[in-house]
Design a protein around this motif. Structure first.
Motif, PDB file in Angstrom:
ATOM      1  N   TYR A 100      94.586  93.476  18.812  1.00  0.00           N
ATOM      2  CA  TYR A 100      94.680  95.821  20.035  1.00  0.00           C
ATOM      3  C   TYR A 100      93.814  96.066  19.387  1.00  0.00           C
ATOM      4  CZ  TYR A 100      97.121  92.487  23.396  1.00  0.00           C
ATOM      5  OH  TYR A 100      97.649  92.393  24.803  1.00  0.00           O
ATOM      6  N   ILE A 101      94.414  96.303  18.028  1.00  0.00           N
ATOM      7  CA  ILE A 101      93.674  96.904  17.630  1.00  0.00           C
ATOM      8  C   ILE A 101      91.711  96.716  17.839  1.00  0.00           C
ATOM      9  CG2 ILE A 101      92.822  98.067  14.733  1.00  0.00           C
ATOM     10  CD1 ILE A 101      95.581  97.949  13.901  1.00  0.00           C
ATOM     11  N   VAL A 102      91.653  95.676  17.589  1.00  0.00           N
ATOM     12  CA  VAL A 102      90.177  95.567  17.426  1.00  0.00           C
ATOM     13  C   VAL A 102      89.694  95.994  19.280  1.00  0.00           C
ATOM     14  CG1 VAL A 102      88.607  93.708  17.409  1.00  0.00           C
ATOM     15  CG2 VAL A 102      89.954  93.746  15.868  1.00  0.00           C
ATOM     16  N   LEU A 103      90.600  95.069  19.796  1.00  0.00           N
ATOM     17  CA  LEU A 103      90.617  95.242  21.569  1.00  0.00           C
ATOM     18  C   LEU A 103      90.324  96.915  21.614  1.00  0.00           C
ATOM     19  CD1 LEU A 103      92.573  92.746  23.258  1.00  0.00           C
ATOM     20  CD2 LEU A 103      89.720  92.971  23.079  1.00  0.00           C
ATOM     21  N   ALA A 104      90.861  97.755  21.380  1.00  0.00           N
ATOM     22  CA  ALA A 104      91.036  99.892  21.061  1.00  0.00           C
ATOM     23  C   ALA A 104      89.224  99.421  21.989  1.00  0.00           C
ATOM     24  CB  ALA A 104      90.986 100.331  19.963  1.00  0.00           C
ATOM     25  N   PRO A 105      87.946  99.531  21.427  1.00  0.00           N
ATOM     26  CA  PRO A 105      86.939 100.245  22.054  1.00  0.00           C
ATOM     27  C   PRO A 105      86.856  99.253  23.471  1.00  0.00           C
ATOM     28  CG  PRO A 105      86.325  99.918  19.372  1.00  0.00           C
ATOM     29  CD  PRO A 105      87.946  98.888  19.930  1.00  0.00           C
ATOM     30  N   ALA A 106      86.951  98.227  23.772  1.00  0.00           N
ATOM     31  CA  ALA A 106      87.111  97.629  24.936  1.00  0.00           C
ATOM     32  C   ALA A 106      88.195  98.859  25.570  1.00  0.00           C
ATOM     33  CB  ALA A 106      87.787  96.273  24.814  1.00  0.00           C
ATOM     34  N   PHE A 107      89.548  99.044  25.877  1.00  0.00           N
ATOM     35  CA  PHE A 107      90.336  99.896  26.190  1.00  0.00           C
ATOM     36  C   PHE A 107      89.496 100.986  26.347  1.00  0.00           C
ATOM     37  CE2 PHE A 107      93.439  96.861  24.896  1.00  0.00           C
ATOM     38  CZ  PHE A 107      94.397  96.708  26.182  1.00  0.00           C
ATOM     39  N   ARG A 108      89.132 101.665  25.864  1.00  0.00           N
ATOM     40  CA  ARG A 108      87.862 102.868  25.992  1.00  0.00           C
ATOM     41  C   ARG A 108      87.167 103.214  26.193  1.00  0.00           C
ATOM     42  NH1 ARG A 108      87.804 107.737  26.971  1.00  0.00           N
ATOM     43  NH2 ARG A 108      86.524 108.499  26.039  1.00  0.00           N
ATOM     44  N   LEU A 109      86.317 101.595  26.457  1.00  0.00           N
ATOM     45  CA  LEU A 109      84.920 101.692  27.590  1.00  0.00           C
ATOM     46  C   LEU A 109      86.024 101.429  29.413  1.00  0.00           C
ATOM     47  CD1 LEU A 109      82.596  99.275  25.863  1.00  0.00           C
ATOM     48  CD2 LEU A 109      82.673 101.538  26.355  1.00  0.00           C
ATOM     49  N   MET A 110      87.541 100.843  29.229  1.00  0.00           N
ATOM     50  CA  MET A 110      87.549 101.029  30.533  1.00  0.00           C
ATOM     51  C   MET A 110      87.820 101.762  30.865  1.00  0.00           C
ATOM     52  SD  MET A 110      87.440  96.912  31.003  1.00  0.00           S
ATOM     53  CE  MET A 110      87.247  95.531  30.134  1.00  0.00           C
ATOM     54  N   ASN A 111      88.084 102.865  30.353  1.00  0.00           N
ATOM     55  CA  ASN A 111      88.691 103.730  31.300  1.00  0.00           C
ATOM     56  C   ASN A 111      87.458 105.231  30.958  1.00  0.00           C
ATOM     57  OD1 ASN A 111      90.752 103.691  31.737  1.00  0.00           O
ATOM     58  ND2 ASN A 111      92.413 104.977  29.985  1.00  0.00           N
ATOM     59  N   SER A 112      86.155 104.635  30.059  1.00  0.00           N
ATOM     60  CA  SER A 112      85.311 105.665  30.722  1.00  0.00           C
ATOM     61  C   SER A 112      84.791 106.527  31.971  1.00  0.00           C
ATOM     62  CB  SER A 112      83.746 105.314  29.604  1.00  0.00           C
ATOM     63  OG  SER A 112      83.715 104.230  30.826  1.00  0.00           O
ATOM     64  N   ASN A 113      85.228 106.178  32.694  1.00  0.00           N
ATOM     65  CA  ASN A 113      84.719 107.146  33.832  1.00  0.00           C
ATOM     66  C   ASN A 113      85.225 107.970  34.332  1.00  0.00           C
ATOM     67  OD1 ASN A 113      82.377 105.656  34.577  1.00  0.00           O
ATOM     68  ND2 ASN A 113      82.938 104.242  36.863  1.00  0.00           N
ATOM     69  N   ASP A 114      86.743 107.120  33.777  1.00  0.00           N
ATOM     70  CA  ASP A 114      88.168 109.029  34.322  1.00  0.00           C
ATOM     71  C   ASP A 114      88.696 109.626  32.930  1.00  0.00           C
ATOM     72  OD1 ASP A 114      89.671 106.556  33.646  1.00  0.00           O
ATOM     73  OD2 ASP A 114      90.880 106.535  35.287  1.00  0.00           O
ATOM     74  N   ASP A 115      89.233 110.338  33.763  1.00  0.00           N
ATOM     75  CA  ASP A 115      89.966 111.741  31.951  1.00  0.00           C
ATOM     76  C   ASP A 115      91.041 110.777  31.743  1.00  0.00           C
ATOM     77  OD1 ASP A 115      87.518 112.466  31.913  1.00  0.00           O
ATOM     78  OD2 ASP A 115      88.588 114.075  33.032  1.00  0.00           O
ATOM     79  N   SER A 116      91.772 109.596  32.602  1.00  0.00           N
ATOM     80  CA  SER A 116      92.829 109.197  32.754  1.00  0.00           C
ATOM     81  C   SER A 116      93.293 109.387  31.595  1.00  0.00           C
ATOM     82  CB  SER A 116      93.365 108.457  33.460  1.00  0.00           C
ATOM     83  OG  SER A 116      94.115 107.855  33.321  1.00  0.00           O
ATOM     84  N   PRO A 117      93.886 108.718  30.895  1.00  0.00           N
ATOM     85  CA  PRO A 117      94.496 108.409  29.097  1.00  0.00           C
ATOM     86  C   PRO A 117      95.163 107.180  28.981  1.00  0.00           C
ATOM     87  CG  PRO A 117      95.748 109.506  28.766  1.00  0.00           C
ATOM     88  CD  PRO A 117      94.890 109.930  30.085  1.00  0.00           C
ATOM     89  N   ILE A 118      95.273 106.594  29.927  1.00  0.00           N
ATOM     90  CA  ILE A 118      96.163 104.906  30.046  1.00  0.00           C
ATOM     91  C   ILE A 118      95.625 104.209  29.315  1.00  0.00           C
ATOM     92  CG2 ILE A 118      94.778 103.866  32.299  1.00  0.00           C
ATOM     93  CD1 ILE A 118      99.103 104.809  31.276  1.00  0.00           C
ATOM     94  N   GLY A 119      94.769 103.901  29.832  1.00  0.00           N
ATOM     95  CA  GLY A 119      94.252 102.876  28.403  1.00  0.00           C
ATOM     96  C   GLY A 119      94.656 102.276  27.285  1.00  0.00           C
ATOM     97  N   ILE A 120      93.766 103.838  26.909  1.00  0.00           N
ATOM     98  CA  ILE A 120      94.303 104.268  25.092  1.00  0.00           C
ATOM     99  C   ILE A 120      95.530 103.672  24.943  1.00  0.00           C
ATOM    100  CG2 ILE A 120      93.912 105.975  23.545  1.00  0.00           C
ATOM    101  CD1 ILE A 120      91.472 104.464  24.319  1.00  0.00           C
ATOM    102  N   LEU A 121      96.600 104.785  26.120  1.00  0.00           N
ATOM    103  CA  LEU A 121      98.312 104.963  25.857  1.00  0.00           C
ATOM    104  C   LEU A 121      98.777 103.129  25.568  1.00  0.00           C
ATOM    105  CD1 LEU A 121      98.972 107.898  27.705  1.00  0.00           C
ATOM    106  CD2 LEU A 121      98.428 107.642  25.196  1.00  0.00           C
TER     107      LEU A 121
END
Length: 162
Positions: A100-121
């Motif tokens: 999940y540390i390695v997947l952190a950039p993918a979680f960030r990209l999945m949330n790039s359109n909206d301002d919701s931090p739910i993916g990173i959280l």
């Protein structure tokens, strides 16, 4: 002791069933969601592989926990095999945290359109959960190792229910 381990086995079966449902319904939805059209197919594959590997590792944890319950039924949990199983579970939890540390950039990209931090959280929550469980299993492993060493030093001691 047998009633308690049977109860825990039923919970493990329930967890494995829920994990199957997550594999079938939730993971594909995460990977192929329609709102993520701006993300390249390679990122989606990278994200999907990480999710499925963490799911498979979760099955391994359930399997090792089943073996640990078997050792508990036989009253041989304070042996080298009990320590070995706890060590494997600890390694798997730390591996899941690393995934999940390695997947952190993918979680960030999945949330790039909206301002919701739910993916990173969600990613931080999964990392912290795996690290906490790995640390807890590490403490259990140290306790079992200490008890195992005490049994080896004092051959007259036997495992009791207390």
């Amino acid at each position: 002791m047998k009633i308690l381990t049977n109860y825990l086995r039923a919970i493990l079966i329930l967890l494995a069933s829920l994990l199957v449902l997550i594999f079938i319904y939730l993971f594909p939805d995460f990977i192929t969601a329609g709102s993520y059209t701006h993300i390249s197919i390679f990122i989606k594959i990278y994200f999907g592989i990480g999710l499925y590997i963490s799911g498979i590792l979760s099955y391994l944890i359930i399997g090792f926990t089943w073996k640990l319950l078997h050792l508990t039924d036989k009253k041989t949990i304070f042996t080298t095999s009990g320590v070995h199983i706890l060590q494997r579970i600890k390694q798997i939890f730390y591996t899941i945290a690393f995934i999940y540390i390695v997947l952190a950039p993918a979680f960030r990209l999945m949330n790039s359109n909206d301002d919701s931090p739910i993916g990173i959280l969600l990613d931080v929550f999964l990392i912290m959960l795996a690290l906490m469980l790995g640390t807890f299993v590490n403490v259990l492993q140290l306790v079992v190792q200490k008890r195992t060493a005490n049994y080896k030093q004092k051959p007259g001691l036997k495992y009791d229910n207390n």
